[in-house]
Design a protein around this motif. Structure first.
Motif, mmCIF file in Angstrom:
data_model
loop_
_atom_site.group_PDB
_atom_site.id
_atom_site.type_symbol
_atom_site.label_atom_id
_atom_site.label_comp_id
_atom_site.label_asym_id
_atom_site.label_seq_id
_atom_site.Cartn_x
_atom_site.Cartn_y
_atom_site.Cartn_z
ATOM 1 N N HIS A 10 41.114 45.733 38.398
ATOM 2 C CA HIS A 10 40.017 45.041 39.067
ATOM 3 C C HIS A 10 38.874 44.685 38.117
ATOM 4 N N GLN A 11 38.844 45.271 36.936
ATOM 5 C CA GLN A 11 37.840 44.906 35.935
ATOM 6 C C GLN A 11 38.456 44.042 34.823
ATOM 7 N N ASN A 12 39.555 43.377 35.158
ATOM 8 C CA ASN A 12 40.303 42.510 34.238
ATOM 9 C C ASN A 12 40.841 43.248 33.020
ATOM 10 N N ASN A 13 41.114 44.531 33.192
ATOM 11 C CA ASN A 13 41.742 45.309 32.131
ATOM 12 C C ASN A 13 43.262 45.283 32.335
ATOM 13 N N PRO A 14 44.023 44.990 31.279
ATOM 14 C CA PRO A 14 45.478 44.924 31.428
ATOM 15 C C PRO A 14 46.066 46.315 31.689
ATOM 16 N N TYR A 73 48.722 36.858 42.525
ATOM 17 C CA TYR A 73 48.717 37.693 43.728
ATOM 18 C C TYR A 73 47.585 38.692 43.554
ATOM 19 N N LEU A 74 46.839 38.929 44.619
ATOM 20 C CA LEU A 74 45.702 39.834 44.563
ATOM 21 C C LEU A 74 45.881 40.925 45.608
ATOM 22 N N THR A 75 45.840 42.183 45.177
ATOM 23 C CA THR A 75 45.989 43.291 46.123
ATOM 24 C C THR A 75 44.661 43.562 46.816
ATOM 25 N N ASN A 76 44.697 44.410 47.816
ATOM 26 C CA ASN A 76 43.470 44.785 48.530
ATOM 27 C C ASN A 76 42.499 45.540 47.644
ATOM 28 N N THR A 77 42.996 46.181 46.609
ATOM 29 C CA THR A 77 42.144 46.923 45.681
ATOM 30 C C THR A 77 41.715 46.067 44.490
ATOM 31 N N PHE A 102 57.316 43.276 44.161
ATOM 32 C CA PHE A 102 56.612 43.748 42.966
ATOM 33 C C PHE A 102 55.464 44.672 43.367
ATOM 34 N N HIS A 103 54.770 44.328 44.434
ATOM 35 C CA HIS A 103 53.673 45.157 44.926
ATOM 36 C C HIS A 103 54.206 46.517 45.358
ATOM 37 N N PRO A 117 44.529 56.633 37.711
ATOM 38 C CA PRO A 117 44.112 55.306 38.196
ATOM 39 C C PRO A 117 43.260 54.570 37.166
ATOM 40 N N GLY A 118 43.556 53.280 37.005
ATOM 41 C CA GLY A 118 42.811 52.455 36.063
ATOM 42 C C GLY A 118 43.339 52.483 34.646
ATOM 43 N N LYS A 119 44.327 53.325 34.381
ATOM 44 C CA LYS A 119 44.926 53.408 33.041
ATOM 45 C C LYS A 119 46.225 52.603 33.011
ATOM 46 N N LYS A 120 46.686 52.288 31.819
ATOM 47 C CA LYS A 120 47.932 51.527 31.684
ATOM 48 C C LYS A 120 49.088 52.243 32.347
ATOM 49 N N ILE A 121 49.993 51.450 32.891
ATOM 50 C CA ILE A 121 51.189 52.000 33.529
ATOM 51 C C ILE A 121 52.237 52.167 32.433
#
Length: 143
Positions: A10-14, A73-77, A102-103, A117-121
């Motif tokens: 959500h902060q445009n971080n890959p 595609y944009l998720t709710n989060t 994919f979602h 959460p917020g870290k690379k997968i």
């Protein structure tokens, strides 16, 4: 044929970027994904100008380039999924189905208690499931 998929926070971080072409194209595809974030932001911030409503998660075709079409595609989060394809005539229904699957794969990956959460997968299972999904999309759209 899908050549790249990306998950962007959500902060445009890959969070995850995977290309399915030669290494020479990988940098170009990363650039295309990065540029598409501006289009996503424009559609989200100006819903009256761009087609989908805020309730719609599928953003549709973000933009075509010479060799690629970019879908979003944009998720709710507010996590963004970006897909780059070489197919010239892909139906929106096929894209919606791909993003829905994919979602689901993404939700399974981030529901792992060891994922931060917020870290690379970094899950190998996630990468394998994404690759399988991409391969199945290529065979189902060709039929």
């Amino acid at each position: 044929m899908i050549v790249c998929v990306a998950v962007v926070g959500h902060q445009n971080n890959p969070l995850y970027i995977q290309s399915f072409t030669d290494a020479d194209d990988a940098l170009k595809l990363h650039h295309i994904v990065h540029c598409s974030l501006d289009v996503v932001d424009e559609r989200v911030n100006n819903p009256k100008k761009a087609g989908p409503t805020l309730n719609e998660t599928f953003l549709g075709l973000l933009y075509p380039s010479e060799n690629f079409k970019v879908y979003g595609y944009l998720t709710n989060t507010k996590v963004k999924f970006i897909l780059v394809t070489t197919e010239l005539d892909v139906k929106d229904g096929d894209m919606r189905n791909f993003f829905r699957k994919f979602h689901s794969v993404y939700v399974d990956a981030v529901s792992n208690p060891f994922h931060v959460p917020g870290k690379k997968i970094t899950s190998k299972t996630f990468a394998e499931r994404v690759s399988t999904l991409v391969k199945s999309f290529g065979s189902s759209s060709a039929a």
